[in-house]
Each structure stands twice: as C-alpha cells, then as structure tokens.
Design a protein around this motif. Structure first.
Motif, PDB file in Angstrom:
ATOM      1  N   ALA A  62      -4.918  35.762  -7.024  1.00  0.00           N
ATOM      2  CA  ALA A  62      -4.322  37.064  -6.696  1.00  0.00           C
ATOM      3  C   ALA A  62      -4.774  37.520  -5.312  1.00  0.00           C
ATOM      4  CB  ALA A  62      -4.707  38.082  -7.767  1.00  0.00           C
ATOM      5  N   ALA A  63      -6.069  37.411  -5.024  1.00  0.00           N
ATOM      6  CA  ALA A  63      -6.623  37.899  -3.758  1.00  0.00           C
ATOM      7  C   ALA A  63      -5.980  37.204  -2.563  1.00  0.00           C
ATOM      8  CB  ALA A  63      -8.137  37.705  -3.736  1.00  0.00           C
ATOM      9  N   ARG A  64      -5.682  35.938  -2.727  1.00  0.00           N
ATOM     10  CA  ARG A  64      -5.102  35.206  -1.584  1.00  0.00           C
ATOM     11  C   ARG A  64      -3.572  35.159  -1.628  1.00  0.00           C
ATOM     12  NH1 ARG A  64      -9.268  30.421  -0.593  1.00  0.00           N
ATOM     13  NH2 ARG A  64     -11.150  31.655  -0.863  1.00  0.00           N
ATOM     14  N   SER A  65      -2.982  35.818  -2.620  1.00  0.00           N
ATOM     15  CA  SER A  65      -1.512  35.807  -2.790  1.00  0.00           C
ATOM     16  C   SER A  65      -0.976  34.376  -2.697  1.00  0.00           C
ATOM     17  CB  SER A  65      -0.822  36.658  -1.717  1.00  0.00           C
ATOM     18  OG  SER A  65      -1.360  37.939  -1.689  1.00  0.00           O
ATOM     19  N   LEU A  66      -1.527  33.504  -3.529  1.00  0.00           N
ATOM     20  CA  LEU A  66      -1.152  32.078  -3.438  1.00  0.00           C
ATOM     21  C   LEU A  66       0.337  31.886  -3.721  1.00  0.00           C
ATOM     22  CD1 LEU A  66      -4.136  30.230  -5.162  1.00  0.00           C
ATOM     23  CD2 LEU A  66      -3.773  30.687  -2.722  1.00  0.00           C
ATOM     24  N   ALA A  67       0.992  31.092  -2.894  1.00  0.00           N
ATOM     25  CA  ALA A  67       2.421  30.768  -3.085  1.00  0.00           C
ATOM     26  C   ALA A  67       2.610  29.294  -2.745  1.00  0.00           C
ATOM     27  CB  ALA A  67       3.280  31.644  -2.194  1.00  0.00           C
ATOM     28  N   PRO A  68       2.157  28.392  -3.665  1.00  0.00           N
ATOM     29  CA  PRO A  68       2.193  26.958  -3.340  1.00  0.00           C
ATOM     30  C   PRO A  68       3.614  26.479  -3.068  1.00  0.00           C
ATOM     31  CG  PRO A  68       1.637  27.314  -5.652  1.00  0.00           C
ATOM     32  CD  PRO A  68       1.639  28.656  -5.007  1.00  0.00           C
ATOM     33  N   PRO A  69       3.835  25.773  -1.947  1.00  0.00           N
ATOM     34  CA  PRO A  69       5.189  25.302  -1.618  1.00  0.00           C
ATOM     35  C   PRO A  69       5.588  24.130  -2.521  1.00  0.00           C
ATOM     36  CG  PRO A  69       3.594  24.473  -0.036  1.00  0.00           C
ATOM     37  CD  PRO A  69       2.832  25.358  -0.957  1.00  0.00           C
ATOM     38  N   PRO A  70       6.804  24.137  -3.083  1.00  0.00           N
ATOM     39  CA  PRO A  70       7.243  23.011  -3.922  1.00  0.00           C
ATOM     40  C   PRO A  70       7.364  21.726  -3.091  1.00  0.00           C
ATOM     41  CG  PRO A  70       8.950  24.717  -3.793  1.00  0.00           C
ATOM     42  CD  PRO A  70       7.830  25.170  -2.924  1.00  0.00           C
ATOM     43  N   ARG A  71       7.007  20.591  -3.709  1.00  0.00           N
ATOM     44  CA  ARG A  71       7.103  19.306  -2.995  1.00  0.00           C
ATOM     45  C   ARG A  71       7.835  18.298  -3.874  1.00  0.00           C
ATOM     46  NH1 ARG A  71       1.151  17.816  -2.299  1.00  0.00           N
ATOM     47  NH2 ARG A  71       1.931  15.877  -1.427  1.00  0.00           N
ATOM     48  N   SER A  72       8.659  17.474  -3.250  1.00  0.00           N
ATOM     49  CA  SER A  72       9.433  16.486  -4.026  1.00  0.00           C
ATOM     50  C   SER A  72       8.515  15.418  -4.618  1.00  0.00           C
ATOM     51  CB  SER A  72      10.464  15.821  -3.115  1.00  0.00           C
ATOM     52  OG  SER A  72      11.064  14.748  -3.822  1.00  0.00           O
ATOM     53  N   GLY A  73       8.834  15.005  -5.821  1.00  0.00           N
ATOM     54  CA  GLY A  73       8.117  13.885  -6.449  1.00  0.00           C
ATOM     55  C   GLY A  73       8.648  12.536  -5.982  1.00  0.00           C
ATOM     56  N   ARG A  74       9.784  12.543  -5.274  1.00  0.00           N
ATOM     57  CA  ARG A  74      10.346  11.350  -4.615  1.00  0.00           C
ATOM     58  C   ARG A  74      10.517  10.139  -5.532  1.00  0.00           C
ATOM     59  NH1 ARG A  74      11.465  13.327  -0.268  1.00  0.00           N
ATOM     60  NH2 ARG A  74      10.111  13.997   1.440  1.00  0.00           N
ATOM     61  N   GLN A  75      10.913  10.365  -6.782  1.00  0.00           N
ATOM     62  CA  GLN A  75      11.027   9.240  -7.720  1.00  0.00           C
ATOM     63  C   GLN A  75      12.033   8.194  -7.247  1.00  0.00           C
ATOM     64  OE1 GLN A  75      11.115  10.177 -11.887  1.00  0.00           O
ATOM     65  NE2 GLN A  75      12.047   8.217 -12.439  1.00  0.00           N
ATOM     66  N   GLU A  76      13.189   8.642  -6.748  1.00  0.00           N
ATOM     67  CA  GLU A  76      14.228   7.676  -6.349  1.00  0.00           C
ATOM     68  C   GLU A  76      13.768   6.841  -5.163  1.00  0.00           C
ATOM     69  OE1 GLU A  76      14.656  10.883  -6.878  1.00  0.00           O
ATOM     70  OE2 GLU A  76      15.753  10.853  -8.778  1.00  0.00           O
ATOM     71  N   GLY A 111       0.763  -1.250   0.000  1.00  0.00           N
ATOM     72  CA  GLY A 111       0.000   0.000   0.000  1.00  0.00           C
ATOM     73  C   GLY A 111       0.792   1.298   0.000  1.00  0.00           C
ATOM     74  N   ARG A 112       2.109   1.265   0.274  1.00  0.00           N
ATOM     75  CA  ARG A 112       2.850   2.522   0.410  1.00  0.00           C
ATOM     76  C   ARG A 112       2.947   3.302  -0.905  1.00  0.00           C
ATOM     77  NH1 ARG A 112       8.174   0.577   3.360  1.00  0.00           N
ATOM     78  NH2 ARG A 112       7.443  -1.387   2.476  1.00  0.00           N
ATOM     79  N   LEU A 113       3.112   2.555  -1.990  1.00  0.00           N
ATOM     80  CA  LEU A 113       3.238   3.212  -3.299  1.00  0.00           C
ATOM     81  C   LEU A 113       1.948   3.957  -3.653  1.00  0.00           C
ATOM     82  CD1 LEU A 113       5.917   2.564  -4.986  1.00  0.00           C
ATOM     83  CD2 LEU A 113       4.369   1.461  -6.577  1.00  0.00           C
ATOM     84  N   ASP A 114       0.836   3.270  -3.492  1.00  0.00           N
ATOM     85  CA  ASP A 114      -0.450   3.898  -3.824  1.00  0.00           C
ATOM     86  C   ASP A 114      -0.790   5.006  -2.835  1.00  0.00           C
ATOM     87  OD1 ASP A 114      -0.872   2.466  -6.132  1.00  0.00           O
ATOM     88  OD2 ASP A 114      -1.927   0.833  -5.126  1.00  0.00           O
ATOM     89  N   ALA A 115      -0.380   4.821  -1.578  1.00  0.00           N
ATOM     90  CA  ALA A 115      -0.660   5.862  -0.574  1.00  0.00           C
ATOM     91  C   ALA A 115       0.085   7.145  -0.944  1.00  0.00           C
ATOM     92  CB  ALA A 115      -0.239   5.383   0.813  1.00  0.00           C
ATOM     93  N   PHE A 116       1.326   6.994  -1.425  1.00  0.00           N
ATOM     94  CA  PHE A 116       2.095   8.180  -1.820  1.00  0.00           C
ATOM     95  C   PHE A 116       1.375   8.915  -2.961  1.00  0.00           C
ATOM     96  CE2 PHE A 116       5.120  10.468  -4.413  1.00  0.00           C
ATOM     97  CZ  PHE A 116       5.753  11.257  -3.467  1.00  0.00           C
ATOM     98  N   LYS A 117       0.909   8.146  -3.921  1.00  0.00           N
ATOM     99  CA  LYS A 117       0.231   8.753  -5.067  1.00  0.00           C
ATOM    100  C   LYS A 117      -1.051   9.469  -4.609  1.00  0.00           C
ATOM    101  CE  LYS A 117       0.333   6.334  -9.154  1.00  0.00           C
ATOM    102  NZ  LYS A 117      -0.212   5.639 -10.349  1.00  0.00           N
ATOM    103  N   ARG A 118      -1.810   8.818  -3.759  1.00  0.00           N
ATOM    104  CA  ARG A 118      -3.047   9.446  -3.244  1.00  0.00           C
ATOM    105  C   ARG A 118      -2.743  10.754  -2.533  1.00  0.00           C
ATOM    106  NH1 ARG A 118      -4.603   4.444  -1.740  1.00  0.00           N
ATOM    107  NH2 ARG A 118      -3.892   4.757   0.396  1.00  0.00           N
ATOM    108  N   GLU A 119      -1.725  10.698  -1.694  1.00  0.00           N
ATOM    109  CA  GLU A 119      -1.348  11.859  -0.898  1.00  0.00           C
ATOM    110  C   GLU A 119      -0.917  13.017  -1.817  1.00  0.00           C
ATOM    111  OE1 GLU A 119      -1.508  12.964   1.991  1.00  0.00           O
ATOM    112  OE2 GLU A 119      -0.057  14.627   1.820  1.00  0.00           O
ATOM    113  N   ARG A 120      -0.283  12.679  -2.933  1.00  0.00           N
ATOM    114  CA  ARG A 120       0.222  13.693  -3.857  1.00  0.00           C
ATOM    115  C   ARG A 120      -0.909  14.548  -4.435  1.00  0.00           C
ATOM    116  NH1 ARG A 120       2.972  13.076  -9.231  1.00  0.00           N
ATOM    117  NH2 ARG A 120       4.315  14.905  -9.322  1.00  0.00           N
TER     118      ARG A 120
END
Ligand code: XUL
Ligand code: CO
Length: 435
Positions: free
Chosen positions: A412-426, A378-387
């Motif tokens: 613009a109104a909320r000044s969105l600045a989404p934080p980058p997240r690793s895709g963790r391929q390795e 389940g860890r592989l699919d859980a990672f994908k779901r979480e993504r």
C-alpha cells in the motif's frame, strides 16, 4: 532347452546417421559424449523380463498368440531356464547394459512357500551365472505381489495378515537376491494395493499396513547393506479402481506420513502418468521438485484408450520434453530407462521384439540429443530465469523477511502496480520446435 531363437537377429550396433538397415542404431551411439557423459551412462537402458518374455500375447477375449520356444508347455524349471537365456541373449544382441525382473518372471511356477523359495533361489543363482558370462547388469529386481490369487485383495494391504506375511517372504528373498546380483535399485509397484469399494475396505488401516510394510523393507535393506535405491512405482488405477500409489505427489505425501521420504524414491512410468491425467514430464518434474526422482519405465499409452496399453515410446517430441526434465533433475544416478512395454498381440515374430526395442531406444537417444542441444543453446532456460529475476532484485530481497501485515503495508505504501508480462508460450514452443 537352449535358445538360438535369435540367431539371425542382431547384434544391433550404431551404424551411423545414414544407415539403411532396420536393425541398426542411427541415433543411439553408446560412446558418444553428450553434456560431458557417455550416452550409455545417460540412458542406462534396460530390457524387462515381464512384458517381453512372460506375456504370451493373451487378452481378455483370447489366448496367447506368441509361439516362443521358452513359453512352450508348463512354466517348469526347463522352460524358466530357457526364458532366462533368451532374456540375456536378447539384451546382449540389443547391446544395452541392464535387465529387470519380477521373481515369478524368471523362475518355475510354485504354489507352496518352500517350493517357491527353492525355485526362486535356483533361478537367482542362474541369473548370477548369466551376468558373469555376459557382463549384463541388473537395473532393478522386484517381487510380483499381484498375479497370484492369494493377492486378489492386496499384499501389504490385505485384510488377512497371513497374506501380509507371504508378501514379506517374497520381498525378503527378492531384495536379498537383488543385493547379491548387484542390482542398482529395488522396485515396489503396488499392483493390488488399492481397493474396489469402500463397502468392504478400511482405508486408514490399509494405508497403515502399507506404511509398515515399506518401513520393514527399508529396515531390511539397511540390515543387509543393500546400497541401491528403493523405488515406488506410482499408478492411479488398473488393476484396482483406486490405487494407493496414485501419482508422484500422492506417493510423496505417503512417504512423508510414514517418515520414509528420504529413504524411498519413485520409478515413473509414462503410461501411468497419462492414466493419472498428467503428462510424463509433469511427473518427472514433480519428483525432482520433491527430491525423489529415481528411475523411468519408458512406454506410452494410447490417447484414445483409458487403460495401460504399455506400447513402446515412439514420439521424439514427447520424449524430448521428458528428457529435458530428466536432465534438469541432474540426470539419472542409480535409475535407468527400462522398457516396460509390450509388442502388439499381432506382432508375433521375434523380429517384432527387436523392432520395438530398437525403435524405442532410437526415440530416447534422439530425444536426449535434442534436449541436450536445447540446454546448450540456453535460450529456454534463460527465459525461465529471467521470468523469476525479480526475486533476486532489491525488492524481492527486501520482502523475504516480512510477515503478512508488513508485506501488505509495504504494497500500500508504495502503491505497487506490477506491470503485466507475457508468458510467451507460443514463442517458447516455436523455439523448442527448432531443435
Ligand atoms: C505394471 C508395471 C509393472 C511394474 C513392476 O503396470 O508397470 O511392470 O513396473 O512391477
Ligand atoms: Co512399470
């Protein structure tokens, strides 16, 4: 001519993980329950008549190298009968449930249409008898619309309407025989449906002809009450330079254009996927995403060669990635794993045919166990779901009904600045390799 050609070979049985014999299954255990289903039902293995029993070991530089009793002499009624017996005997000895055929694989050669139809009808009667005697089932039937010289410029896409009609005759008979034999699917591989040069080709017209032909096949399927699946087999090139059924995505667009996307699915062949510049698992995932995943032609190409070498699969690692997509797609329903593969030209012994199939069956079975373990872990699919979890959050839900301007204003109104997240391929690759 009877065949006791295989007298000393098989039957191949599950012999346990520590078995030492070459022709025994260590991984393939047909009754073992995997993810709630018997292995045999998951994999639905099939032996194909074409590569294993018709190809004589010839190539463009040399004649056939295989001295098979059923290939001796002309492909007359006696030789064709011997070939059918050999196919069934072999499939039984492998202890797999299905076989597949092209019309010309299993019948005596004939040029005229009346002789062709009679010879095919006789062969189909014999297949019915052999199925009754052995309990083997038909995964799919098909018509060969590419070997005879009449099809050199295509079958459904031929500039000559007489060739289109000939193709209709072959497909009507092959489809009706598949229905009568209880076939689970009917396959259309567009061997010569493509072109060499636009200098002599009206592409728009040829595509319309192909769309019309496929519509006629679907109509006839319903008329005779065939409940199996109609499958198109994508391939990007070889024999023609540009094949119209290039890959899964191209086939889906074609099906949509001709209103057939709910009627027809795809038979995905590994070596065809790699010829198209895709991975095998990409093609399976694409078909699943479009809702047209049907069946598998299992084989492999040679990474150094740019043609269809049709070798037997032998990488558990690669097959595991494909199997994960098969399981994620919900598994096979009417489809199966057909070994559309041939032994090498120097592998001239009948034993080589066994080693090839047994090895491939083991690779696919082992891959099933690994893929099932990955899914159960389940860890592989859980990672994908979480993504993608953000789409289920308050913000993700809030933006669903917004139009482009409202979305832009909100950002613009909320000044969105989404934080980058690793895709963790390795990390994911390491996780995969632990299975
Ligand atoms: C050709 C091929 C065919 C189809 C059936 O490359 O794969 O055997 O599977 O016509
Ligand atoms: Co194939």
């Amino acid at each position: 001519m009877t065949t006791n050609a295989f007298a000393d070979l098989g039957p191949v049985r599950h012999a346990g993980p520590d078995a030492t014999e070459d022709l025994g299954y260590r991984w393939y255990d047909k009754d073992r329950i995997v993810l709630g289903k018997r292995m045999e039902e998951h994999l639905r293995f099939a032996v194909c008549a074409w590569h294993g029993f018709c190809w004589p070991g010839s190539d463009v530089f040399g004649a056939g190298t295989f001295d098979r009793p059923w290939l001796a002499g002309a492909n007359d009624a006696t030789a064709a009968a011997a070939k059918r017996s050999a196919l069934f005997d072999f499939t039984q000895r492998l202890d797999v449930p299905f076989y597949c055929f092209h019309d010309v694989d299993i019948m005596a050669d004939a040029d005229g249409i009346a002789d062709f139809r009679r010879n095919f009808a006789e062969a189909a009667d014999d297949l019915e008898r052999l199925q009754g005697e052995t309990g083997l089932r038909l995964l799919w039937g098909t018509a060969n619309l590419f070997s005879h010289p009449r099809y050199m410029a295509g079958a459904a896409t031929n500039p000559d309407p007489q060739v289109f009609a000939w193709a209709a005759s072959q497909v009507r008979d092959a489809l009706e025989a598949t229905h009568r034999l209880g076939g689970a699917n009917y396959v259309l591989w567009g061997g010569r449906e493509g072109y060499e040069t636009l200098l002599n080709t009206d592409m728009a017209r040829e595509l319309d002809q192909l769309g019309r032909f496929l519509s006629l096949v679907v109509e006839h399927k319903h008329r005779i009450g065939f409940s199996g699946t109609i499958l198109i087999e994508p391939k990007p090139m070889e024999p023609t330079k540009h094949q119209y059924d290039r890959d899964v995505a191209t086939v889906f667009a074609f099906l949509q254009r001709y209103g057939l996307d709910t009627e027809v699915k795809v038979n995905i062949e590994a070596n065809h996927a790699t010829l198209a510049g895709h991975s095998f698992e990409h093609e399976i995932a694409t078909a699943a995403a479009f809702g047209i995943f049907g069946s598998i032609d299992a084989n492999r190409g040679d990474p150094q060669n740019g043609w269809d070498t049709d070798q037997f699969p032998n990488s558990v690692e690669e097959m595991t990635l494909a199997m994960l997509e098969v399981l994620r797609a919900g598994g096979l329903t009417t489809g199966g794993f057909n070994f559309d593969a041939k032994v090498r030209r120097q592998s001239i012994d009948l034993a080589d045919l066994f080693h090839a199939h047994v090895g491939a069956i083991e690779v696919v079975a082992h891959a099933l166990l690994r893929a099932a373990a990955i899914i159960e872990d389940g860890r592989l699919d859980a990672f994908k779901r979480e993504r993608y979890a953000g789409w289920g959050d308050a913000f993700g839900q809030e933006i669903v009904p917004l139009d482009l301007a409202a979305l832009a204003d909100l950002a613009a109104a909320r000044s969105l600045a989404p934080p980058p997240r690793s895709g963790r391929q390795e990390w994911l690759e390491n996780l995969l390799n632990r299975f």
